[in-house]
Design an enzyme around this catalytic site. Structure first.
Site, PDB file in Angstrom:
ATOM      1  N   ASP A   1      15.782  -5.620  -6.734  1.00  0.00           N
ATOM      2  CA  ASP A   1      16.209  -5.946  -8.095  1.00  0.00           C
ATOM      3  C   ASP A   1      15.564  -5.080  -9.166  1.00  0.00           C
ATOM      4  O   ASP A   1      15.503  -5.461 -10.334  1.00  0.00           O
ATOM      5  CB  ASP A   1      15.875  -7.423  -8.354  1.00  0.00           C
ATOM      6  CG  ASP A   1      14.424  -7.741  -7.998  1.00  0.00           C
ATOM      7  OD1 ASP A   1      13.606  -6.807  -7.995  1.00  0.00           O
ATOM      8  OD2 ASP A   1      14.116  -8.914  -7.715  1.00  0.00           O
TER       9      ASP A   1
ATOM     10  N   GLU B   1      17.881  -7.227   0.703  1.00  0.00           N
ATOM     11  CA  GLU B   1      17.260  -8.330  -0.059  1.00  0.00           C
ATOM     12  C   GLU B   1      18.240  -8.868  -1.103  1.00  0.00           C
ATOM     13  O   GLU B   1      17.918  -9.022  -2.289  1.00  0.00           O
ATOM     14  CB  GLU B   1      15.946  -7.905  -0.719  1.00  0.00           C
ATOM     15  CG  GLU B   1      15.054  -9.055  -1.127  1.00  0.00           C
ATOM     16  CD  GLU B   1      13.794  -8.601  -1.861  1.00  0.00           C
ATOM     17  OE1 GLU B   1      13.884  -8.231  -3.038  1.00  0.00           O
ATOM     18  OE2 GLU B   1      12.716  -8.603  -1.249  1.00  0.00           O
TER      19      GLU B   1
ATOM     20  N   GLU C   1      14.866  -8.533 -13.648  1.00  0.00           N
ATOM     21  CA  GLU C   1      15.254  -8.497 -12.238  1.00  0.00           C
ATOM     22  C   GLU C   1      16.399  -9.451 -11.885  1.00  0.00           C
ATOM     23  O   GLU C   1      17.240  -9.125 -11.057  1.00  0.00           O
ATOM     24  CB  GLU C   1      14.036  -8.789 -11.343  1.00  0.00           C
ATOM     25  CG  GLU C   1      12.982  -7.677 -11.320  1.00  0.00           C
ATOM     26  CD  GLU C   1      12.012  -7.709 -12.480  1.00  0.00           C
ATOM     27  OE1 GLU C   1      12.091  -8.642 -13.324  1.00  0.00           O
ATOM     28  OE2 GLU C   1      11.152  -6.809 -12.564  1.00  0.00           O
TER      29      GLU C   1
ATOM     30  N   HIS D   1       1.659  -8.459 -12.791  1.00  0.00           N
ATOM     31  CA  HIS D   1       2.333  -7.332 -13.451  1.00  0.00           C
ATOM     32  C   HIS D   1       3.634  -7.703 -14.152  1.00  0.00           C
ATOM     33  O   HIS D   1       4.172  -6.922 -14.917  1.00  0.00           O
ATOM     34  CB  HIS D   1       2.645  -6.227 -12.429  1.00  0.00           C
ATOM     35  CG  HIS D   1       3.744  -6.577 -11.478  1.00  0.00           C
ATOM     36  ND1 HIS D   1       5.073  -6.395 -11.782  1.00  0.00           N
ATOM     37  CD2 HIS D   1       3.714  -7.120 -10.249  1.00  0.00           C
ATOM     38  CE1 HIS D   1       5.815  -6.799 -10.762  1.00  0.00           C
ATOM     39  NE2 HIS D   1       5.015  -7.259  -9.819  1.00  0.00           N
TER      40      HIS D   1
ATOM     41  N   ARG E   1       6.783  -8.380 -16.284  1.00  0.00           N
ATOM     42  CA  ARG E   1       7.046  -8.072 -17.696  1.00  0.00           C
ATOM     43  C   ARG E   1       7.025  -9.322 -18.572  1.00  0.00           C
ATOM     44  O   ARG E   1       6.496  -9.298 -19.684  1.00  0.00           O
ATOM     45  CB  ARG E   1       8.404  -7.401 -17.844  1.00  0.00           C
ATOM     46  CG  ARG E   1       8.358  -5.925 -17.585  1.00  0.00           C
ATOM     47  CD  ARG E   1       9.725  -5.325 -17.447  1.00  0.00           C
ATOM     48  NE  ARG E   1       9.584  -3.944 -16.994  1.00  0.00           N
ATOM     49  CZ  ARG E   1       9.613  -2.900 -17.803  1.00  0.00           C
ATOM     50  NH1 ARG E   1       9.828  -3.049 -19.076  1.00  0.00           N
ATOM     51  NH2 ARG E   1       9.441  -1.681 -17.329  1.00  0.00           N
TER      52      ARG E   1
ATOM     53  N   HIS F   1      -2.478  -3.253 -11.322  1.00  0.00           N
ATOM     54  CA  HIS F   1      -1.267  -2.435 -11.446  1.00  0.00           C
ATOM     55  C   HIS F   1      -1.554  -1.250 -12.366  1.00  0.00           C
ATOM     56  O   HIS F   1      -2.428  -1.326 -13.229  1.00  0.00           O
ATOM     57  CB  HIS F   1      -0.174  -3.333 -12.033  1.00  0.00           C
ATOM     58  CG  HIS F   1       1.214  -2.838 -11.849  1.00  0.00           C
ATOM     59  ND1 HIS F   1       1.789  -1.907 -12.677  1.00  0.00           N
ATOM     60  CD2 HIS F   1       2.169  -3.161 -10.932  1.00  0.00           C
ATOM     61  CE1 HIS F   1       3.044  -1.675 -12.286  1.00  0.00           C
ATOM     62  NE2 HIS F   1       3.293  -2.430 -11.224  1.00  0.00           N
TER      63      HIS F   1
HETATM   64  C1  UD1 Z   1       8.784  -2.428 -11.750  1.00  0.00           C
HETATM   65  C2  UD1 Z   1      10.037  -3.265 -11.470  1.00  0.00           C
HETATM   66  C3  UD1 Z   1       9.651  -4.650 -10.960  1.00  0.00           C
HETATM   67  C4  UD1 Z   1       8.688  -4.571  -9.797  1.00  0.00           C
HETATM   68  C5  UD1 Z   1       7.504  -3.703 -10.185  1.00  0.00           C
HETATM   69  C6  UD1 Z   1       6.615  -3.532  -8.984  1.00  0.00           C
HETATM   70  C7  UD1 Z   1      11.929  -2.838 -12.962  1.00  0.00           C
HETATM   71  C8  UD1 Z   1      12.636  -3.257 -14.191  1.00  0.00           C
HETATM   72  N1  UD1 Z   1      10.778  -3.476 -12.708  1.00  0.00           N
HETATM   73  O1  UD1 Z   1       8.123  -3.038 -12.850  1.00  0.00           O
HETATM   74  O2  UD1 Z   1      10.826  -5.328 -10.551  1.00  0.00           O
HETATM   75  O3  UD1 Z   1       8.247  -5.870  -9.517  1.00  0.00           O
HETATM   76  O4  UD1 Z   1       7.963  -2.418 -10.597  1.00  0.00           O
HETATM   77  O5  UD1 Z   1       5.370  -3.043  -9.293  1.00  0.00           O
HETATM   78  O6  UD1 Z   1      12.389  -1.977 -12.263  1.00  0.00           O
HETATM   79  N2  UD1 Z   1       2.935   3.128 -14.021  1.00  0.00           N
HETATM   80  C9  UD1 Z   1       2.183   4.254 -13.721  1.00  0.00           C
HETATM   81  N3  UD1 Z   1       2.170   4.717 -12.426  1.00  0.00           N
HETATM   82  C10 UD1 Z   1       2.878   4.133 -11.447  1.00  0.00           C
HETATM   83  C11 UD1 Z   1       3.635   2.985 -11.749  1.00  0.00           C
HETATM   84  C12 UD1 Z   1       3.675   2.503 -13.039  1.00  0.00           C
HETATM   85  O7  UD1 Z   1       1.532   4.816 -14.588  1.00  0.00           O
HETATM   86  O8  UD1 Z   1       2.812   4.591 -10.292  1.00  0.00           O
HETATM   87  C13 UD1 Z   1       2.947   2.589 -15.402  1.00  0.00           C
HETATM   88  C14 UD1 Z   1       3.772   3.445 -16.376  1.00  0.00           C
HETATM   89  O9  UD1 Z   1       3.145   3.458 -17.608  1.00  0.00           O
HETATM   90  C15 UD1 Z   1       5.083   2.672 -16.448  1.00  0.00           C
HETATM   91  C16 UD1 Z   1       4.582   1.238 -16.363  1.00  0.00           C
HETATM   92  O10 UD1 Z   1       3.526   1.292 -15.406  1.00  0.00           O
HETATM   93  O11 UD1 Z   1       5.778   2.922 -17.632  1.00  0.00           O
HETATM   94  C17 UD1 Z   1       5.609   0.230 -15.947  1.00  0.00           C
HETATM   95  O12 UD1 Z   1       6.366   0.691 -14.829  1.00  0.00           O
HETATM   96  P1  UD1 Z   1       7.926   0.301 -14.683  1.00  0.00           P
HETATM   97  O13 UD1 Z   1       8.478   0.938 -13.472  1.00  0.00           O
HETATM   98  O14 UD1 Z   1       8.607   0.557 -15.975  1.00  0.00           O
HETATM   99  O15 UD1 Z   1       7.996  -1.261 -14.523  1.00  0.00           O
HETATM  100  P2  UD1 Z   1       7.104  -2.281 -13.781  1.00  0.00           P
HETATM  101  O16 UD1 Z   1       6.727  -3.260 -14.835  1.00  0.00           O
HETATM  102  O17 UD1 Z   1       6.070  -1.601 -12.980  1.00  0.00           O
HETATM  103  N1  UDP Z   2       0.585  -4.191  -2.878  1.00  0.00           N
HETATM  104  C1  UDP Z   2      -0.150  -3.094  -2.481  1.00  0.00           C
HETATM  105  N2  UDP Z   2      -1.314  -2.802  -3.164  1.00  0.00           N
HETATM  106  C2  UDP Z   2      -1.752  -3.538  -4.205  1.00  0.00           C
HETATM  107  C3  UDP Z   2      -0.984  -4.669  -4.608  1.00  0.00           C
HETATM  108  C4  UDP Z   2       0.181  -4.955  -3.943  1.00  0.00           C
HETATM  109  O1  UDP Z   2       0.204  -2.395  -1.540  1.00  0.00           O
HETATM  110  O2  UDP Z   2      -2.816  -3.231  -4.773  1.00  0.00           O
HETATM  111  C5  UDP Z   2       1.837  -4.497  -2.170  1.00  0.00           C
HETATM  112  C6  UDP Z   2       1.998  -5.909  -1.668  1.00  0.00           C
HETATM  113  O3  UDP Z   2       1.502  -6.035  -0.353  1.00  0.00           O
HETATM  114  C7  UDP Z   2       3.501  -6.130  -1.722  1.00  0.00           C
HETATM  115  C8  UDP Z   2       3.940  -5.204  -2.845  1.00  0.00           C
HETATM  116  O4  UDP Z   2       2.876  -4.320  -3.105  1.00  0.00           O
HETATM  117  O5  UDP Z   2       4.167  -5.707  -0.544  1.00  0.00           O
HETATM  118  C9  UDP Z   2       4.297  -5.987  -4.059  1.00  0.00           C
HETATM  119  O6  UDP Z   2       4.475  -5.122  -5.131  1.00  0.00           O
HETATM  120  P1  UDP Z   2       4.484  -5.625  -6.626  1.00  0.00           P
HETATM  121  O7  UDP Z   2       3.678  -6.888  -6.742  1.00  0.00           O
HETATM  122  O8  UDP Z   2       4.095  -4.457  -7.460  1.00  0.00           O
HETATM  123  O9  UDP Z   2       6.042  -5.901  -6.895  1.00  0.00           O
HETATM  124  P2  UDP Z   2       7.008  -7.145  -6.620  1.00  0.00           P
HETATM  125  O10 UDP Z   2       6.917  -7.510  -5.189  1.00  0.00           O
HETATM  126  O11 UDP Z   2       6.582  -8.243  -7.552  1.00  0.00           O
HETATM  127  O12 UDP Z   2       8.359  -6.610  -7.004  1.00  0.00           O
END
Ligand code: UD1
Ligand code: UDP
Length: 380
Positions: free
Chosen positions: A96, A118, A132, A209, A211, A242
């Protein structure tokens, strides 16, 4: 041979897609071409390297602080160009995220069948989780094959008039990924965690994490952790944070400097699953962690008002507690200090899969492409 293109971009998609990529690579009847968007950068690359995946194509859309619309438009634009030169017979998107829904739309507009892994999770609230719940509903409207992890998610799809012939219950590939990893006892990169592993301490593992929790609710989570740390000096609170700076700004100020709180970088998947198995209990707003922890018999307190994953709640291993600071403190206190309560939640249950979801995924894709027959649903 038909060409199948897995498309993913964030950490959880990478973890859940890795078993599918491996199963496609082993398939003698399908070719595969792995495409990543780079919605996440470091957290995505970390997972790919653990599972030995070198993407065939990288849209590299990452920019710090990018907007949802930025992720959507860059992904669609990148895939539009890619499909013009390399057109698969099917794409696979997972879950999602915005990468997932953008991938589905881009493929649909090219008349490429969309396989949705999923599929069918529903919280019932369009705005929680945001965005999501909307993302997965949009993908359901345009997918050709819906891979539901459980019979509950299958029922959600049937209620929305998705034809039952287009739904296969596979289990969730997160359990495949967990089983591939958890017994390996991967060494911790951070010496403080390796030292912790050598001691016999009670660990509270925390991830956050979402939103819709960012801002005041997440600052409340930070304050709750500080209060728990003070009230329970023998408890070690491990917080792999995160990469999102909004998460860090909200959580760190209340807990930094506390001697029983370990704030660490996102843990590589193998290290995270090892930490999960060492933990006494888990406090999270993550979707994937809600699915993994029950399999290891770890009680999970979910900092959300609702969940699209009711199965482990029904089994009694997961409890929804919301984000109220006082409630978080009270719920952790109850699990640590009320006799019998912890044991009532610490049940190892596997409602989300049996480790064979990726094999079922490939079989279902083969059937959709006319080169295989219908398989039995997971759980039947
Ligand atoms: C995204 C997904 C969410 C998922 C989550 C898992 C969407 C809308 N949301 O949310 O469903 O649960 O990922 O973690 O797709 N950033 C970094 N490095 C990284 C990753 C993130 O710097 O490797 C920072 C950046 O500033 C980025 C912010 O995190 O802008 C948010 O990342 P983003 O992909 O926009 O959304 P998430 O809130 O992480
Ligand atoms: N995870 C990881 N390292 C971390 C925290 C989470 O590998 O420090 C893994 C966790 O085992 C799970 C996945 O990341 O499989 C979940 O990701 P996240 O919570 O970012 O996203 P969501 O599942 O809520 O979309």
């Amino acid at each position: 041979m038909p060409l199948v293109m897995p498309i993913y971009g964030t950490r959880p998609e990478a973890i859940k897609m890795a078993p599918i990529v491996a199963a496609l690579q082993q398939s003698s009847s399908l070719d595969q071409f792995t495409t990543v968007t780079g919605q996440h950068r470091s957290m995505l690359d970390q997972v790919n390297s653990i599972f030995g995946i070198v993407p065939d194509h990288d849209l590299n859309i990452f920019a710090p602080g990018q907007t949802l619309n930025g992720i959507l438009t860059k992904t669609i634009d990148g895939l539009d160009k890619l499909f013009s030169v390399n057109r698969p017979d099917a794409v696979v998107v997972q879950g999602d995220t915005t990468t997932s829904t953008a991938g589905a739309i881009a493929a649909f507009y090219h008349s490429i069948p969309v396989v949705h892994a999923e599929a069918g999770l529903r919280s019932g609230d369009l705005f929680s989780p945001f965005p999501e719940e909307a993302n997965r509903k949009i993908t359901s409207q345009i997918a050709s094959l819906h891979l539901a992890p459980t019979s509950t998610s299958r029922a959600n799809l049937l209620r929305e008039n998705i034809p039952s012939a287009d739904i296969v219950v596979t289990g969730n590939t997160v359990i495949d990924a967990l089983f591939m990893t958890v017994d390996k006892k991967v060494p911790f990169t951070d010496p403080a965690l390796e030292e912790l592993a050598a001691r016999d301490e009670k660990i509270l593992l925390v991830t956050t994490h979402r939103r819709e929790n960012q801002g005041e609710a997440m600052r409340g989570v930070g304050r709750a952790l500080a209060r728990i740390a003070d009230a329970e000096p023998d408890l070690i609170i491990v917080v792999p944070l995160h990469k999102n700076p909004l998460v860090r700004e909200a959580v760190i100020p209340a807990i930094e400097g506390k001697k029983n709180v370990l704030i660490v970088e996102p843990l590589p998947y193998g290290e995270f699953t090892r930490m999960l198995s060492m933990s006494h209990l888990v406090l999270t707003d993550s979707g994937g962690v809600q699915e993994e922890a029950p399999s290891l018999g770890k009680p999970v307190l979910v900092m959300r008002e609702n969940t699209e994953r009711p199965e482990a709640v029904d089994a009694g291993t997961v409890k929804l507690i919301g984000t109220d600071e006082d409630r978080i403190v009270a719920e952790v206190d109850q699990l640590l200090n009320v006799r019998g309560y912890y044991d009532s939640m610490a049940n190892a249950v596997n409602p989300y899969g049996d480790g064979k979801a990726a094999a079922r995924t490939v079989a279902a894709i083969e059937q959709m492409l006319g080169i295989g027959s219908r398989i039995a649903d997971f759980g039947d």
